[in-house]
Design a protein around this motif. Structure first.
Motif, short mmCIF file in Angstrom:
data_model
loop_
_atom_site.label_atom_id
_atom_site.label_comp_id
_atom_site.label_asym_id
_atom_site.label_seq_id
_atom_site.Cartn_x
_atom_site.Cartn_y
_atom_site.Cartn_z
N GLY A 1 0.82 -1.20 0.00
CA GLY A 1 0.00 0.00 0.00
C GLY A 1 0.85 1.25 0.00
O GLY A 1 2.07 1.21 0.18
N ALA A 2 0.20 2.38 -0.19
CA ALA A 2 0.91 3.65 -0.28
C ALA A 2 1.70 3.95 0.99
O ALA A 2 2.82 4.48 0.93
N ALA A 3 1.13 3.61 2.15
CA ALA A 3 1.82 3.89 3.41
C ALA A 3 3.11 3.08 3.52
O ALA A 3 4.14 3.61 3.97
N GLU A 4 3.07 1.80 3.11
CA GLU A 4 4.28 0.98 3.19
C GLU A 4 5.36 1.48 2.23
O GLU A 4 6.54 1.55 2.58
N VAL A 5 4.96 1.86 1.03
CA VAL A 5 5.92 2.37 0.05
C VAL A 5 6.54 3.68 0.54
O VAL A 5 7.74 3.92 0.38
N ALA A 6 5.73 4.53 1.15
CA ALA A 6 6.24 5.80 1.67
C ALA A 6 7.26 5.56 2.78
O ALA A 6 8.27 6.26 2.88
N ALA A 7 6.99 4.56 3.62
CA ALA A 7 7.90 4.25 4.73
C ALA A 7 9.12 3.47 4.28
O ALA A 7 10.20 3.57 4.88
N ASN A 8 8.98 2.70 3.20
CA ASN A 8 10.07 1.85 2.71
C ASN A 8 10.03 1.85 1.19
O ASN A 8 9.40 0.99 0.57
N PRO A 9 10.70 2.82 0.54
CA PRO A 9 10.65 2.93 -0.92
C PRO A 9 11.08 1.66 -1.66
O PRO A 9 10.65 1.44 -2.79
N ARG A 10 11.89 0.82 -1.03
CA ARG A 10 12.31 -0.42 -1.69
C ARG A 10 11.15 -1.40 -1.88
O ARG A 10 11.29 -2.39 -2.60
N ALA A 11 10.02 -1.12 -1.25
CA ALA A 11 8.85 -1.99 -1.40
C ALA A 11 8.05 -1.70 -2.66
O ALA A 11 7.17 -2.48 -3.02
N ARG A 12 8.36 -0.61 -3.34
CA ARG A 12 7.46 -0.12 -4.39
C ARG A 12 7.29 -1.11 -5.55
O ARG A 12 6.24 -1.11 -6.20
N SER A 13 8.28 -1.94 -5.83
CA SER A 13 8.17 -2.85 -6.97
C SER A 13 7.69 -4.24 -6.58
O SER A 13 7.57 -5.12 -7.44
N ALA A 14 7.40 -4.46 -5.30
CA ALA A 14 7.05 -5.81 -4.84
C ALA A 14 5.68 -6.25 -5.33
O ALA A 14 4.73 -5.47 -5.37
N ILE A 15 5.59 -7.51 -5.70
CA ILE A 15 4.32 -8.16 -6.03
C ILE A 15 4.28 -9.50 -5.31
O ILE A 15 5.22 -10.30 -5.42
N MET A 16 3.22 -9.75 -4.58
CA MET A 16 3.06 -11.02 -3.88
C MET A 16 1.97 -11.84 -4.56
O MET A 16 0.85 -11.37 -4.75
N ARG A 17 2.30 -13.05 -4.95
CA ARG A 17 1.33 -13.97 -5.56
C ARG A 17 1.12 -15.16 -4.62
O ARG A 17 2.09 -15.67 -4.03
N VAL A 18 -0.12 -15.60 -4.52
CA VAL A 18 -0.49 -16.66 -3.59
C VAL A 18 -1.27 -17.74 -4.34
O VAL A 18 -2.12 -17.43 -5.18
N ALA A 19 -0.94 -18.99 -4.02
CA ALA A 19 -1.68 -20.12 -4.59
C ALA A 19 -1.83 -21.19 -3.52
O ALA A 19 -1.09 -21.23 -2.54
N GLU A 20 -2.80 -22.07 -3.74
CA GLU A 20 -3.07 -23.15 -2.78
C GLU A 20 -2.99 -24.48 -3.48
O GLU A 20 -3.52 -24.65 -4.60
N ARG A 21 -2.35 -25.44 -2.84
CA ARG A 21 -2.22 -26.79 -3.41
C ARG A 21 -3.58 -27.49 -3.39
O ARG A 21 -4.28 -27.46 -2.38
N THR A 22 -3.94 -28.07 -4.51
CA THR A 22 -5.22 -28.78 -4.58
C THR A 22 -5.10 -30.15 -3.92
O THR A 22 -4.01 -30.62 -3.61
N ALA A 23 -6.23 -30.78 -3.75
CA ALA A 23 -6.26 -32.09 -3.07
C ALA A 23 -5.88 -33.23 -4.00
O ALA A 23 -5.72 -34.35 -3.56
N GLU A 24 -5.74 -32.93 -5.30
CA GLU A 24 -5.45 -33.98 -6.25
C GLU A 24 -3.97 -34.37 -6.19
O GLU A 24 -3.10 -33.54 -5.89
N PRO A 25 -3.62 -35.61 -6.48
CA PRO A 25 -2.23 -36.03 -6.49
C PRO A 25 -1.48 -35.40 -7.65
O PRO A 25 -2.07 -34.92 -8.62
N ILE A 26 -0.16 -35.41 -7.57
CA ILE A 26 0.67 -34.77 -8.60
C ILE A 26 0.64 -35.56 -9.89
O ILE A 26 0.69 -34.99 -10.98
N ARG A 27 0.54 -36.88 -9.83
CA ARG A 27 0.46 -37.74 -11.03
C ARG A 27 1.62 -37.52 -11.99
O ARG A 27 1.47 -36.99 -13.08
N GLY A 28 2.79 -37.94 -11.54
CA GLY A 28 3.94 -37.94 -12.44
C GLY A 28 4.72 -36.67 -12.48
O GLY A 28 5.71 -36.59 -13.20
N HIS A 29 4.30 -35.63 -11.73
CA HIS A 29 5.09 -34.39 -11.72
C HIS A 29 6.44 -34.65 -11.09
O HIS A 29 6.53 -35.27 -10.04
N ALA A 30 7.51 -34.14 -11.74
CA ALA A 30 8.85 -34.37 -11.21
C ALA A 30 9.10 -33.48 -10.01
O ALA A 30 8.62 -32.38 -9.94
#
Length: 317
Positions: free
Chosen positions: A288-317
């Motif tokens: 948010g604007a307040a965090e960027v103002a307090a810490n300019p190094r935060a301005r380019s940050a992007i946080m992405r979130v995902a959740e693991r499904t209940a299905e098995p990986i099925r061959g994923h390495a």
């Protein structure tokens, strides 16, 4: 360890909230929860996670930086442990054993602000840039032998620098005339003398320093390995939280989540059941604007979130 350089953790509360999700962390569970802070840094995320975990839960941290290991030694909580490894080693944890993985990418403020680490063009220091100073090749050592084409490719691909060719030629010409570059200020001045135009407010050496840091630490390759490892070790319902600070990192994270958050049909077998999706995308957050103002190094940050499904990986390495 020198404590002169401090670090302000970006998206601290948001990241920990996303990591823990709706899990009940206040009491014991049938199987004690295990969380991973794959980039300990100076421990901001780890300390907040520990403050919210159940007594029987565990937090495993990873970091390559010896200074981070020294900082981690101050945490005496028996639920906490740290490994002197990069996060590409995530897949060494047992499969489907982890309730959440947090990746806070890039470099920390103490690394940037400590001249001895060689990450910044603002200070005189050795041209090093290694995350782990106990092993590997420094930028100065690589530049002492790299060819023009190699240097050009690194600056172009990892720095997205349109003057990659002229900078590479200038580096090799300097090496042939007066010996290799050995300090941060030498490199910064050479780039400034070579690059005549730049975006307002940006040092001409910004993209070149970024490129060399990413290359010498194999950051993008390690990120891809870490994402694959996280998918393997996350249990159903487990959260993946990734904070990135430039477009190259975020593109990899976004594409990875997108790839695994959709059903895939085999065109060779159109009537076969689709390959199940492995992740559910939960969105992205910016400071948010307040965090960027307090810490300019935060301005380019992007946080992405995902959740693991209940299905098995099925061959994923």
């Amino acid at each position: 360890m020198d404590n002169a350089w401090t670090h302000t953790t970006v998206l601290l509360g948001e990241a920990v909230d996303a990591l823990l999700g709706s899990a009940d962390t206040t009491g014991p569970s049938p199987a004690p929860a295990v969380y991973v802070d794959a980039t300990f840094g100076r421990g901001g995320h780890s300390r907040l996670i520990l403050s919210r975990l159940a007594a029987d839960a565990r937090l495993i941290a990873f970091d390559k930086d010896p200074d981070a290991l020294a900082e981690a030694a101050s945490i005496t909580d028996p639920r906490f442990s740290i490994r002197h490894q990069g996060f590409r080693h995530l897949d060494e944890l047992p499969e489907a054993s982890v309730a959440g993985v947090l990746l806070d990418l890039g470099i920390s403020s103490p690394q940037v602000d400590n001249p001895a680490r060689g990450f910044s063009f603002r200070f005189e220091g050795p041209l090093d840039m290694r995350m782990d100073t106990t092993r590997g090749t420094s930028v100065a050592q690589w530049l002492a032998h790299a060819e023009v084409d190699q240097i050009t490719e690194v600056i172009r691909d990892y720095g997205e620098e349109r003057f990659a060719g002229p900078i590479a030629k200038a580096i090799v010409a300097r090496r042939q005339a007066r010996g290799p570059l050995v300090s941060t200020t030498e490199l910064a001045q050479l780039v400034a003398d070579t690059v005549k135009t730049r975006e307002p407010g940006q040092n001409p050496a910004t993209r070149t320093f970024q490129a060399f840091r990413i290359f010498i630490n194999a950051e993008l390759e390690e990120l891809q390995q870490a994402l694959d490892g996280a998918l393997k070790v996350l249990q159903p319902g487990g959260r993946l939280v990734v904070i990135s600070f430039h477009s190259l990192e975020d593109r990899i994270v976004k594409q990875f989540i997108t790839q695994h958050a959709k059903e895939v049909y085999d065109r060779r077998a159109p009537f076969a059941a689709p390959q199940v999706m492995h992740l559910k995308a939960l969105g992205r957050t910016r400071p948010g604007a307040a965090e960027v103002a307090a810490n300019p190094r935060a301005r380019s940050a992007i946080m992405r979130v995902a959740e693991r499904t209940a299905e098995p990986i099925r061959g994923h390495a």
